[in-house]
Enzyme design. Structure first.
Site, PDB file in Angstrom:
ATOM      1  N   PHE A   1       0.823  -1.216   0.000  1.00  0.00           N
ATOM      2  CA  PHE A   1       0.000   0.000   0.000  1.00  0.00           C
ATOM      3  C   PHE A   1       0.855   1.264   0.000  1.00  0.00           C
ATOM      4  O   PHE A   1       0.407   2.324   0.429  1.00  0.00           O
ATOM      5  CB  PHE A   1      -0.957   0.011   1.205  1.00  0.00           C
ATOM      6  CG  PHE A   1      -1.551  -1.336   1.518  1.00  0.00           C
ATOM      7  CD1 PHE A   1      -2.332  -1.981   0.573  1.00  0.00           C
ATOM      8  CD2 PHE A   1      -1.313  -1.955   2.723  1.00  0.00           C
ATOM      9  CE1 PHE A   1      -2.879  -3.233   0.844  1.00  0.00           C
ATOM     10  CE2 PHE A   1      -1.853  -3.213   3.002  1.00  0.00           C
ATOM     11  CZ  PHE A   1      -2.637  -3.849   2.067  1.00  0.00           C
TER      12      PHE A   1
ATOM     13  N   ILE B   1       2.263  -7.607  -4.937  1.00  0.00           N
ATOM     14  CA  ILE B   1       1.936  -6.977  -3.654  1.00  0.00           C
ATOM     15  C   ILE B   1       0.526  -7.364  -3.211  1.00  0.00           C
ATOM     16  O   ILE B   1      -0.060  -6.718  -2.345  1.00  0.00           O
ATOM     17  CB  ILE B   1       2.122  -5.446  -3.723  1.00  0.00           C
ATOM     18  CG1 ILE B   1       1.281  -4.805  -4.827  1.00  0.00           C
ATOM     19  CG2 ILE B   1       3.577  -5.104  -3.949  1.00  0.00           C
ATOM     20  CD1 ILE B   1       1.405  -3.274  -4.882  1.00  0.00           C
TER      21      ILE B   1
ATOM     22  N   THR C   1      -1.995  -7.916  -5.506  1.00  0.00           N
ATOM     23  CA  THR C   1      -2.970  -7.437  -6.473  1.00  0.00           C
ATOM     24  C   THR C   1      -3.250  -8.427  -7.596  1.00  0.00           C
ATOM     25  O   THR C   1      -4.167  -8.216  -8.384  1.00  0.00           O
ATOM     26  CB  THR C   1      -2.469  -6.129  -7.103  1.00  0.00           C
ATOM     27  OG1 THR C   1      -1.123  -6.360  -7.533  1.00  0.00           O
ATOM     28  CG2 THR C   1      -2.476  -5.005  -6.098  1.00  0.00           C
TER      29      THR C   1
ATOM     30  N   ALA D   1      -0.183  -3.077 -13.773  1.00  0.00           N
ATOM     31  CA  ALA D   1      -0.797  -3.823 -14.879  1.00  0.00           C
ATOM     32  C   ALA D   1      -0.421  -3.208 -16.222  1.00  0.00           C
ATOM     33  O   ALA D   1      -0.057  -3.922 -17.170  1.00  0.00           O
ATOM     34  CB  ALA D   1      -2.316  -3.879 -14.708  1.00  0.00           C
TER      35      ALA D   1
ATOM     36  N   PRO E   1     -10.951  -9.438 -14.796  1.00  0.00           N
ATOM     37  CA  PRO E   1     -12.119  -8.929 -14.070  1.00  0.00           C
ATOM     38  C   PRO E   1     -12.287  -9.561 -12.685  1.00  0.00           C
ATOM     39  O   PRO E   1     -12.842  -8.937 -11.792  1.00  0.00           O
ATOM     40  CB  PRO E   1     -13.292  -9.327 -14.979  1.00  0.00           C
ATOM     41  CG  PRO E   1     -12.701  -9.533 -16.322  1.00  0.00           C
ATOM     42  CD  PRO E   1     -11.292 -10.000 -16.100  1.00  0.00           C
TER      43      PRO E   1
ATOM     44  N   THR F   1      -9.878 -10.550 -10.344  1.00  0.00           N
ATOM     45  CA  THR F   1      -9.078  -9.870  -9.326  1.00  0.00           C
ATOM     46  C   THR F   1      -9.400  -8.379  -9.287  1.00  0.00           C
ATOM     47  O   THR F   1      -9.281  -7.751  -8.237  1.00  0.00           O
ATOM     48  CB  THR F   1      -7.571 -10.091  -9.570  1.00  0.00           C
ATOM     49  OG1 THR F   1      -7.313  -9.908 -10.958  1.00  0.00           O
ATOM     50  CG2 THR F   1      -7.149 -11.488  -9.156  1.00  0.00           C
TER      51      THR F   1
ATOM     52  N   LYS G   1      -5.733   1.388 -17.776  1.00  0.00           N
ATOM     53  CA  LYS G   1      -5.579   2.588 -16.945  1.00  0.00           C
ATOM     54  C   LYS G   1      -5.040   2.289 -15.543  1.00  0.00           C
ATOM     55  O   LYS G   1      -4.519   3.165 -14.884  1.00  0.00           O
ATOM     56  CB  LYS G   1      -6.920   3.297 -16.807  1.00  0.00           C
ATOM     57  CG  LYS G   1      -7.310   4.097 -18.049  1.00  0.00           C
ATOM     58  CD  LYS G   1      -8.586   4.866 -17.769  1.00  0.00           C
ATOM     59  CE  LYS G   1      -8.839   5.942 -18.818  1.00  0.00           C
ATOM     60  NZ  LYS G   1     -10.090   6.676 -18.512  1.00  0.00           N
ATOM     61  N   GLY G   2      -5.255   1.082 -15.055  1.00  0.00           N
ATOM     62  CA  GLY G   2      -4.784   0.772 -13.696  1.00  0.00           C
ATOM     63  C   GLY G   2      -5.890   0.955 -12.676  1.00  0.00           C
ATOM     64  O   GLY G   2      -6.698   1.876 -12.778  1.00  0.00           O
TER      65      GLY G   2
ATOM     66  N   GLU H   1      -5.547   1.730  -6.921  1.00  0.00           N
ATOM     67  CA  GLU H   1      -5.838   2.687  -5.861  1.00  0.00           C
ATOM     68  C   GLU H   1      -7.182   3.374  -5.972  1.00  0.00           C
ATOM     69  O   GLU H   1      -7.693   3.917  -4.982  1.00  0.00           O
ATOM     70  CB  GLU H   1      -4.703   3.719  -5.795  1.00  0.00           C
ATOM     71  CG  GLU H   1      -3.437   3.069  -5.259  1.00  0.00           C
ATOM     72  CD  GLU H   1      -2.166   3.835  -5.600  1.00  0.00           C
ATOM     73  OE1 GLU H   1      -1.742   4.634  -4.788  1.00  0.00           O
ATOM     74  OE2 GLU H   1      -1.598   3.612  -6.692  1.00  0.00           O
TER      75      GLU H   1
HETATM   76 MO1  MOS Z   1       0.939   3.080  -3.886  1.00  0.00          MO
HETATM   77  S1  MOS Z   1       0.565   4.261  -2.271  1.00  0.00           S
HETATM   78  O1  MOS Z   1       1.468   4.129  -5.053  1.00  0.00           O
HETATM   79  O2  MOS Z   1       1.984   1.883  -3.359  1.00  0.00           O
END
Ligand code: MOS
Length: 753
Positions: free
Chosen positions: A237, A463, A465, A507, A647, A649, A716-717, A720
């Site tokens: 994070f 991490i 994801t 990604a 889709p 994850t 786009k990612g 967050e």
């Molecule tokens: Mo994130 S806060 O850019 O690991």
């Protein structure tokens, strides 16, 4: 639709799922090392002053103690790291200076963890203590404007102050957000092993090559002698994006001892030896016409940082771009206090700053007697209002409309305190979510066998994801193979470098470079088939030949088995090395990767487009009429983020973000004692996060969006965006339920008494 979009979109279970749930997945401190010694940190109990003396006799007397590192015996051996997940770090053992509570002042090394812990508690520190400044408003805390650069000035245009004064309708309010800590499940650990001059570091990291370079610099050794390993990361994070001081000290401990040293810091120490989300204060002013068109936006922020660091997140870069507005003024200040240096934490900039903007938009909607969705529609824009570039795509209103329909927004009576179910006051709130679409340079090594098995190697980061799966999907679909035919290796600096896994770029970054390598294999197979007079594709257009379903396939359905097409280009294994510099990258971006530089292209930093993903959160809150207990039974959130690689994850990632947003709105706060500048609730018992019983039905809508401007794969990612804006959606719902506008997070029962 980009031609490549066909590659994606199938829900795919994690390729590492079984390893994770059976315990086979190795996190850094699980990596077996021979005969390790164990380290335990001694941390300061004051926030400001000097270490006058350390009495070590009782600690040394503990059976099994091997060494104790202090500034007296190792202070000159290590340079402080230049940055710790964002900010310049506060130093630890380099001198006797204490910059913050919980600073590392000694490292005890022993035969066992227990002996090291016992001895650490027997180290007696004498301090020359000075009165510390804890946070905003503390005596001695010093504020100054944050540093801007010519490439990144504070967003501004027109005359916002004059437009605000002239506006028919005005909102001008102050908001605040608290200190928060990442608290990843995996504790902060470091294991260092020397083989002669060569150092191997096992440490959970979002930047394998960045950690390698930074520790080499600290120790004054050749980066080629340093290897970093982190196959799985148990949550990061942002907390593992940079380099903190502990790594080099453990390396020194291992070198002094001639033996591997393993550190597993405690949960409590994790609050002070790495970074955190700084508390903010903000002023947000909006001016509008009676029809709701924004005429002025003023956003000022103040952020706490340490004494030596100017770290700040400056979320005005996002808020100034959310809505059409002719007059914009922004400013950001840092407030230096006696604290550890803050750093990146999930949507570092957008999470706190969008709280103010999206709360103020709701306040403006009430001042205008306008539906808050309509207010956003009136001010929606295809053009970045700060610099006039087009958004590469922007599906904000589609997100609002689809989520509103699903949520049942039409049933909402907008009057505050108008909806009730027995003793429970019902509130419905919504807010915009957003995150810039960033991408970084990367390199990859791809090997393919004649039987259609692929191995993809790159120093990317899992991490939590689903990074392994993103890479496997990209390679499998690009090569026309099955996901299970692809072996993915990540998390090791001996593999080709990838930019830091931060800013939700993973990604886009990894899929782009993996696609490029696979495209090289495809085009070589196509070119060879076209030249072969025995091939079904003799003299065909090589660009029209694709790899699908284990075959090289032409436009009219002619197909050749993978093995046959592959045999023309390689007898045995074909190995391809690819590098990718995304559009907008500096010319030295790829070269910089090999020096551990991150060189990300930001969603705001491109010449052609501004690239952001957008979303909309809807939440129902129930506030008990007498006790003021706050519950959140229902969330519907919609996101449009271009191509969604997986889709399955992605759904989880969005849902986790939305829940963290609820947590930030209603629960989380690291409390700082104003007298001592020490954190009070440094544990998971007192740092409140939602448990399952606090967590509602969360429904996620993935709004289809095609965007070949953002990057060739249209990604786009999504790492967050899920958290952003949820804090405001909750505050807006609380206002609707109770008529009380809470501008200070977290919102707790006592906020409503
Ligand atoms: Mo994130 S806060 O850019 O690991």
């Amino acid at each position: 639709m980009p031609r490549t979009a066909r590659l994606f979109g199938r829900p795919t279970p994690r390729v590492d799922g079984v390893a994770k749930v059976t315990g086979a997945a190795r996190y850094a401190s699980d990596e077996p090392v021979a005969n390790p010694a164990f380290a335990y940190l001694v941390t300061s109990t004051i926030a400001r002053g000097r270490v006058a003396g350390l009495k070590l006799d009782k600690a040394r007397a503990v059976a099994g103690v091997l060494d104790i590192l202090t500034h007296d015996n190792v202070g000159a051996l290590v340079k402080p790291p230049s940055q710790a997940s964002g900010g310049a770090t506060t130093t630890t053992l380099e001198s006797d200076r204490v910059w913050h509570d919980g600073q590392i002042i000694a490292v005890v090394v022993a035969e066992t963890f227990e002996a090291a812990r016992e001895a650490a508690h027997k180290v007696e520190a004498d301090y020359t203590a000075e009165t510390p400044s804890a946070t905003f408003g503390s005596p001695g805390a010093v504020s100054e404007p944050h540093k801007t650069t010519p490439e990144r000035p504070d967003p501004a245009k027109g005359d916002a102050a004059a437009a605000l004064a002239d506006a028919a309708v005005r909102i001008d309010a102050r908001y605040s957000t608290p200190t928060q800590h990442h608290n990843p499940m995996e504790l902060f650990t470091t294991t260092c092993v020397w083989h002669g001059p060569r150092l191997t570091i096992y440490e959970g990291s979002q930047s394998m090559w960045g950690l390698k370079a930074a520790v080499a610099r600290q120790l004054g050794i050749d980066p080629a002698q340093v290897r970093t390993v982190s196959h799985f990361v148990g949550g990061a994070f942002g907390s593992r994006g940079g380099t903190t001081s502990r790594t080099a000290w453990i390396a020194i401990a291992a070198r002094r001892l001639g033996r591997p040293v393993k550190l597993v810091a405690t949960r409590e120490q994790g609050f002070t030896i790495v970074t955190y989300r700084a508390e903010t204060r903000q002023r947000l002013a909006l001016g509008a016409t009676r029809e709701g068109r924004l005429t002025a936006l003023i956003h000022e922020g103040w952020e706490v940082t340490s004494r030596p660091s100017g770290y700040n997140v400056a979320g005005v870069d996002a808020t100034a771009r959310m809505y059409a507005c002719p007059n914009i003024a922004t400013a950001v200040h840092v407030t230096h206090a006696d604290r550890n240096t803050p750093g990146f934490m999930r949507a570092p900039a957008e999470t706190p700053y969008m709280f103010a903007l999206e709360s103020a938009m709701d306040e403006l909607a009430y001042a205008l007697a306008m539906d808050p969705i309509e207010l956003r529609r009136v001010n929606d824009t295809a053009i970045d209002p700060v610099d006039g570039k087009r958004f590469s795509s922007r599906s904000l209103m589609a997100c609002f409309d689809q989520a509103a329909a699903r949520f049942g927004w039409a049933r909402r009576d907008p009057r505050p305190q108008s909806m009730r179910d027995g003793d429970w006051l019902i509130g419905m709130g919504c807010a915009t979510s957003t995150y810039p679409s960033n991408i970084g340079p990367a390199a990859v090594r791809l090997s393919v066998t004649p039987r259609g098995k692929a191995t993809v190697q790159l120093a990317a980061h899992e991490i939590g994801t689903g990074a392994y799966t993103v890479v496997a999907i990209t390679a499998a679909h690009s090569l026309g193979l099955r996901v299970e035919d692809v072996n993915v290796m990540l998390g090791d600096s001996d593999l080709p470098p990838v930019t830091v896994a931060g800013g939700s770029n993973n990604a886009a970054t990894t899929a782009s470079v993996v696609y490029k390598a696979c495209e090289e294999v495809r085009s070589r197979m196509a070119a060879a088939a076209v030249k072969d007079s025995h091939s079904a594709f003799h003299r065909a257009d090589p660009a029209a030949l694709v790899l699908v379903g284990g075959a090289l396939t032409g436009p009219r359905g002619a197909a050749e088995p993978f093995k046959k097409a592959f045999a023309r280009v390689a007898g045995g294994v074909l190995e391809v090395h690819a590098e990718n510099a995304p559009k907008g990258a500096k010319p030295d971006a790829v070269a910089g990767l090999y020096q551990g530089k991150s060189a990300m292209v930001s969603g705001m930093g491109r010449a052609d487009f501004t690239t952001f993903a957008f979303g909309a959160h809807f939440v129902e809150v129930r506030v008990h009429a007498r006790t003021r207990e706050i519950r959140t039974p229902r969330v519907v959130s919609a996101f449009a983020a271009g191509t969604i690689v997986n889709p399955l994850t992605a759904y989880s990632q969005f849902m986790g973000g939305a829940i963290w947003g609820l947590s930030a709105a209603l629960f989380e706060e690291t409390q700082v004692d104003p007298r001592t500048a020490r954190y009070v609730n440094k544990n998971l018992g007192d740092y409140i996060v939602p448990v399952n019983a606090d967590t509602p039905d969360v429904e996620i809508i993935i709004v289809p969006e095609e965007d070949d401007g953002v990057n060739p794969l249209g990604i786009k990612g999504i790492g967050e965006i899920g958290i952003v804006g949820m804090n405001a959606a909750v505050a807006n719902a609380v206002f609707h339920a109770t008529g009380r506008r809470i501008r200070d997070l977290p919102i707790r029962a006592e906020s409503l008494l």
